[in-house]
Scaffold this motif. Structure first.
Motif, PDB file in Angstrom:
ATOM      1  N   PRO A  22       1.218  -1.554  -0.393  1.00 58.02           N
ATOM      2  CA  PRO A  22       0.029   0.362   0.116  1.00 58.02           C
ATOM      3  C   PRO A  22       1.180   1.309  -0.108  1.00 58.02           C
ATOM      4  N   ALA A  23       1.953   1.066   0.685  1.00 59.48           N
ATOM      5  CA  ALA A  23       2.981   2.450   0.559  1.00 59.48           C
ATOM      6  C   ALA A  23       2.869   3.009  -1.258  1.00 59.48           C
ATOM      7  N   SER A  24       3.075   1.747  -1.925  1.00 56.96           N
ATOM      8  CA  SER A  24       3.437   2.594  -3.483  1.00 56.96           C
ATOM      9  C   SER A  24       1.990   1.685  -3.978  1.00 56.96           C
ATOM     10  N   LEU A  25       0.923   2.501  -3.619  1.00 56.61           N
ATOM     11  CA  LEU A  25      -0.191   2.147  -3.922  1.00 56.61           C
ATOM     12  C   LEU A  25       0.022   0.997  -4.999  1.00 56.61           C
ATOM     13  N   GLU A  59      -7.774   0.960   1.067  1.00 54.66           N
ATOM     14  CA  GLU A  59      -9.293   1.608   0.443  1.00 54.66           C
ATOM     15  C   GLU A  59      -8.473   2.961  -0.662  1.00 54.66           C
ATOM     16  N   LYS A  60      -7.088   2.866  -0.881  1.00 58.10           N
ATOM     17  CA  LYS A  60      -6.998   4.312  -2.311  1.00 58.10           C
ATOM     18  C   LYS A  60      -6.881   3.033  -4.073  1.00 58.10           C
ATOM     19  N   ALA A  61      -6.245   1.945  -4.054  1.00 54.96           N
ATOM     20  CA  ALA A  61      -5.807   1.875  -4.833  1.00 54.96           C
ATOM     21  C   ALA A  61      -5.701   0.008  -5.143  1.00 54.96           C
ATOM     22  N   VAL A  63      -3.647  -1.603  -7.778  1.00 47.52           N
ATOM     23  CA  VAL A  63      -2.819  -1.208  -8.185  1.00 47.52           C
ATOM     24  C   VAL A  63      -2.647  -0.494  -9.167  1.00 47.52           C
ATOM     25  N   ALA A  64      -2.134   1.096  -9.002  1.00 49.73           N
ATOM     26  CA  ALA A  64      -1.180   2.311  -9.499  1.00 49.73           C
ATOM     27  C   ALA A  64      -0.464   2.205 -10.877  1.00 49.73           C
ATOM     28  N   GLY A  65      -0.395   0.621 -11.154  1.00 50.23           N
ATOM     29  CA  GLY A  65       0.255   0.493 -12.173  1.00 50.23           C
ATOM     30  C   GLY A  65       2.303  -0.351 -12.116  1.00 50.23           C
ATOM     31  N   ALA A  66       2.138  -0.043 -13.110  1.00 48.90           N
ATOM     32  CA  ALA A  66       3.875  -0.495 -12.903  1.00 48.90           C
ATOM     33  C   ALA A  66       4.501  -0.410 -12.074  1.00 48.90           C
ATOM     34  N   ASP A  67       5.989  -0.726 -11.300  1.00 50.56           N
ATOM     35  CA  ASP A  67       6.643   0.449 -10.375  1.00 50.56           C
ATOM     36  C   ASP A  67       7.526   1.703 -10.960  1.00 50.56           C
ATOM     37  N   ILE A  68       7.192   2.334 -11.418  1.00 51.08           N
ATOM     38  CA  ILE A  68       7.714   3.252 -12.404  1.00 51.08           C
ATOM     39  C   ILE A  68       8.839   3.677 -11.582  1.00 51.08           C
ATOM     40  N   LYS A  69       9.330   3.557 -10.584  1.00 45.94           N
ATOM     41  CA  LYS A  69      10.334   3.927  -9.876  1.00 45.94           C
ATOM     42  C   LYS A  69      11.951   2.438  -9.975  1.00 45.94           C
ATOM     43  N   GLU A  70      11.072   1.439 -10.005  1.00 49.34           N
ATOM     44  CA  GLU A  70      12.119   0.433 -10.350  1.00 49.34           C
ATOM     45  C   GLU A  70      12.496   0.806 -12.610  1.00 49.34           C
ATOM     46  N   GLY A 110      -2.188   1.899 -15.846  1.00 51.08           N
ATOM     47  CA  GLY A 110      -0.875   1.299 -15.922  1.00 51.08           C
ATOM     48  C   GLY A 110      -1.375  -0.346 -16.196  1.00 51.08           C
ATOM     49  N   GLY A 111      -0.486  -0.747 -15.591  1.00 52.79           N
ATOM     50  CA  GLY A 111      -0.438  -2.083 -15.231  1.00 52.79           C
ATOM     51  C   GLY A 111      -1.350  -3.005 -14.704  1.00 52.79           C
ATOM     52  N   GLY A 112      -1.841  -1.919 -13.254  1.00 54.49           N
ATOM     53  CA  GLY A 112      -2.639  -2.375 -12.696  1.00 54.49           C
ATOM     54  C   GLY A 112      -4.233  -2.322 -13.012  1.00 54.49           C
ATOM     55  N   PRO A 133      -2.358   5.506 -17.911  1.00 56.20           N
ATOM     56  CA  PRO A 133      -0.903   7.252 -18.512  1.00 56.20           C
ATOM     57  C   PRO A 133       0.138   6.920 -18.959  1.00 56.20           C
ATOM     58  N   GLU A 134       1.140   5.821 -19.542  1.00 56.18           N
ATOM     59  CA  GLU A 134       1.129   5.544 -19.813  1.00 56.18           C
ATOM     60  C   GLU A 134       2.011   6.585 -20.606  1.00 56.18           C
ATOM     61  N   VAL A 135       1.827   6.702 -21.926  1.00 64.74           N
ATOM     62  CA  VAL A 135       2.101   7.596 -22.832  1.00 64.74           C
ATOM     63  C   VAL A 135       2.455   9.251 -22.196  1.00 64.74           C
ATOM     64  N   PRO A 141       1.475   1.385 -22.517  1.00 69.27           N
ATOM     65  CA  PRO A 141       0.898  -0.446 -21.790  1.00 69.27           C
ATOM     66  C   PRO A 141       1.655  -1.577 -22.626  1.00 69.27           C
ATOM     67  N   GLY A 142       2.126  -2.106 -21.630  1.00 67.30           N
ATOM     68  CA  GLY A 142       3.159  -2.987 -22.447  1.00 67.30           C
ATOM     69  C   GLY A 142       2.660  -4.766 -21.742  1.00 67.30           C
ATOM     70  N   PHE A 143       1.604  -5.394 -20.700  1.00 68.18           N
ATOM     71  CA  PHE A 143       0.846  -5.706 -20.022  1.00 68.18           C
ATOM     72  C   PHE A 143      -0.055  -6.409 -20.812  1.00 68.18           C
ATOM     73  N   GLY A 144      -0.358  -6.580 -22.166  1.00 65.83           N
ATOM     74  CA  GLY A 144      -0.925  -6.910 -22.857  1.00 65.83           C
ATOM     75  C   GLY A 144      -2.550  -6.188 -22.531  1.00 65.83           C
TER      76      GLY A 144
HETATM   77  C1  HXC Z   1       6.007   3.460  -8.270  1.00 62.55           C
HETATM   78  C2  HXC Z   1       4.215   5.026  -7.308  1.00 62.55           C
HETATM   79  C3  HXC Z   1       3.277   4.577  -8.354  1.00 62.55           C
HETATM   80  C4  HXC Z   1       3.953   3.572  -9.728  1.00 62.55           C
HETATM   81  C5  HXC Z   1       2.512   4.976  -6.487  1.00 62.55           C
HETATM   82  N1  HXC Z   1       3.614   5.004  -6.473  1.00 62.55           N
HETATM   83  N2  HXC Z   1       2.127   4.726  -7.840  1.00 62.55           N
HETATM   84  N3  HXC Z   1       5.456   4.371  -7.416  1.00 62.55           N
HETATM   85  N4  HXC Z   1       4.714   2.782  -9.420  1.00 62.55           N
HETATM   86  N5  HXC Z   1       2.902   3.187 -10.273  1.00 62.55           N
HETATM   87  C6  HXC Z   1       3.968   5.548  -4.907  1.00 62.55           C
HETATM   88  C7  HXC Z   1       4.122   7.433  -5.356  1.00 62.55           C
HETATM   89  O1  HXC Z   1       5.586   7.378  -6.187  1.00 62.55           O
HETATM   90  C8  HXC Z   1       4.137   7.431  -3.675  1.00 62.55           C
HETATM   91  O2  HXC Z   1       5.545   7.030  -2.160  1.00 62.55           O
HETATM   92  C9  HXC Z   1       2.844   6.579  -3.347  1.00 62.55           C
HETATM   93  O3  HXC Z   1       2.330   5.126  -4.279  1.00 62.55           O
HETATM   94  C10 HXC Z   1       1.902   7.677  -2.562  1.00 62.55           C
HETATM   95  O4  HXC Z   1       1.457   7.952  -4.279  1.00 62.55           O
HETATM   96  P1  HXC Z   1       0.805   9.770  -4.606  1.00 62.55           P
HETATM   97  O5  HXC Z   1       1.798   9.812  -5.971  1.00 62.55           O
HETATM   98  O6  HXC Z   1       1.831  10.680  -3.049  1.00 62.55           O
HETATM   99  O7  HXC Z   1      -0.728   9.733  -3.963  1.00 62.55           O
HETATM  100  P2  HXC Z   1      -1.757  10.705  -4.773  1.00 62.55           P
HETATM  101  O8  HXC Z   1      -1.243  12.320  -4.806  1.00 62.55           O
HETATM  102  O9  HXC Z   1      -2.324   9.909  -4.102  1.00 62.55           O
HETATM  103  O10 HXC Z   1      -1.184   9.684  -6.658  1.00 62.55           O
HETATM  104  C11 HXC Z   1      -2.255   9.057  -6.859  1.00 62.55           C
HETATM  105  C12 HXC Z   1      -1.925   8.783  -7.896  1.00 62.55           C
HETATM  106  C13 HXC Z   1       0.168   8.900  -8.530  1.00 62.55           C
HETATM  107  C14 HXC Z   1      -2.721   9.603  -9.251  1.00 62.55           C
HETATM  108  C15 HXC Z   1      -1.648   7.188  -8.070  1.00 62.55           C
HETATM  109  O11 HXC Z   1       0.108   8.417  -6.969  1.00 62.55           O
HETATM  110  C16 HXC Z   1       0.091   7.895  -9.853  1.00 62.55           C
HETATM  111  O12 HXC Z   1       0.360   8.660 -10.392  1.00 62.55           O
HETATM  112  N6  HXC Z   1       0.929   7.541  -9.711  1.00 62.55           N
HETATM  113  C17 HXC Z   1       1.392   6.193 -10.969  1.00 62.55           C
HETATM  114  C18 HXC Z   1       0.323   6.178 -11.545  1.00 62.55           C
HETATM  115  C19 HXC Z   1       0.826   6.260 -13.495  1.00 62.55           C
HETATM  116  O13 HXC Z   1       1.563   6.220 -14.161  1.00 62.55           O
HETATM  117  N7  HXC Z   1       1.221   4.058 -13.791  1.00 62.55           N
HETATM  118  C20 HXC Z   1       1.074   3.762 -14.784  1.00 62.55           C
HETATM  119  C21 HXC Z   1       2.600   3.571 -14.864  1.00 62.55           C
HETATM  120  S1  HXC Z   1       3.426   2.469 -16.032  1.00 62.55           S
HETATM  121  P3  HXC Z   1       6.762   8.102  -2.449  1.00 62.55           P
HETATM  122  O14 HXC Z   1       7.273   7.402  -1.614  1.00 62.55           O
HETATM  123  O15 HXC Z   1       7.272   8.905  -3.181  1.00 62.55           O
HETATM  124  O16 HXC Z   1       5.331   9.485  -1.758  1.00 62.55           O
HETATM  125  C22 HXC Z   1       2.955   1.008 -16.691  1.00 62.55           C
HETATM  126  C23 HXC Z   1       3.540   0.336 -17.620  1.00 62.55           C
HETATM  127  C24 HXC Z   1       2.545  -1.364 -17.272  1.00 62.55           C
HETATM  128  O17 HXC Z   1       2.070   0.752 -15.801  1.00 62.55           O
HETATM  129  C25 HXC Z   1       3.882  -1.803 -18.658  1.00 62.55           C
HETATM  130  C26 HXC Z   1       5.102  -1.990 -18.091  1.00 62.55           C
HETATM  131  C27 HXC Z   1       5.479  -3.667 -19.151  1.00 62.55           C
END
Ligand code: HXC
Length: 260
Positions: A22-25, A59-61, A63-70, A110-112, A133-135, A141-144
């Protein structure tokens, strides 16, 4: 090795799998994907499990996607390998004989969203937000997702979402046919469990073959799909479940399926 980010709870034939970061949604990094794949693989082998529910912790997510930091540090080779790893999980869900219900309890991005789209049924909570949100990150998107979303809702709506990167709310996702139903967040788990229990009462071979006929049939011509359906239909007449199901109807009692 013990799972760090995936919880799995099994009760009365229903396995609830929770992405628990949950700390990374609940973002999917390669470790989470690996744990998810292992968990699902074990559930597919487990005769005590009839149906799987997939959800996210908190209660927030969902899955907010694949891990962008990784992903930020990946080379082109690693990015390709990561996409293939995720796609393997999505395809495994589609190929599982057991139905998988996604309980989308918040952001599915995204991946979620790709994970939810790989499931057989999607229930969403009324606060859910869905999108690709990938673009906005310079990727796609890369997981299908490009394949599954366009097959589910048609190419034009899929392009509107994928090319803009915008999010839609649960009601719009319902109107577009991305999700099956929208419920209040407090009722989401119970709603998914109700459906899971209803499915679990049925003959598991029939349920598995029906899922298989729909999933595989979508990749066939209609005539091939019809042929495939009738073959599976015929095979079921060699099972005890078919004898039990029809026998119970004739004898006016509830069927007790054994899954054989
Ligand atoms: C890594 C993530 C993350 C993600 C959220 N977090 N989404 N970390 N990868 N996808 C982390 C944040 O960095 C933060 O950690 C914590 O979760 C809480 O998120 P906040 O941004 O502070 O919350 P909030 O302001 O409420 O915004 C929620 C949100 C936003 C709108 C969902 O987090 C967001 O836009 N996340 C990214 C969504 C995204 O772009 N997903 C697609 C990824 S690409 P810290 O430690 O910084 O506080 C993908 C590709 C798939 O999925 C295919 C791959 C091959």
């Amino acid at each position: 090795m013990e799972n760090q980010n995936i919880l799995c709870d099994i009760a009365e034939g229903v396995a609830t799998v929770t992405v628990n970061r949950p700390a990374s949604l609940n973002a999917l990094n390669s470790q989470v994907l690996g744990e998810l794949e292992c968990t699902l693989y074990k559930l597919e082998q487990d005769n005590a499990v009839r149906v799987v529910i997939l959800t996210g912790a908190g209660e927030k997510a969902f899955v907010a996607g694949a891990d962008i930091k990784e992903m930020a540090e990946m080379t082109s080779f690693e990015g390709h390998r990561f996409a293939l790893q995720g796609q393997r999980v999505m395809l495994f869900i589609e190929k599982m004989s057991k139905p998988v219900i996604a309980a989308v309890n918040g952001y599915a991005l995204g991946g979620g969203l790709e994970l939810a789209l790989a499931c057989d049924v999607i229930y969403a909570s009324d606060n859910a937000k869905l999108g690709f949100p990938e673009v906005t990150l310079g990727i796609i998107p890369g997981f299908g997702g490009t394949q599954n979303l366009s097959r589910l809702i048609g190419p034009n709506r899929a392009k509107e979402l994928v090319l803009s990167g915008r999010m839609i709310n649960a009601q719009k996702a319902l109107a577009w046919g991305v999700v099956n139903e929208v419920v209040a967040q407090a009722e989401l788990a119970a709603k998914a469990l109700d459906l899971a229990r209803e499915i679990a009462k049925n003959g598991s071979l029939g349920v598995g073959y029906a899922k298989n006929a729909i999933v595989n049939g979508l990749n066939m011509t209609k005539e091939d799909g019809f042929r495939y359906e009738s073959s599976l239909f015929g095979v079921l007449f060699a099972t005890e479940d078919q004898k039990e199901g029809m026998g119970a109807f004739v004898e006016k009692r509830k069927a007790q399926f054994q899954g054989k």
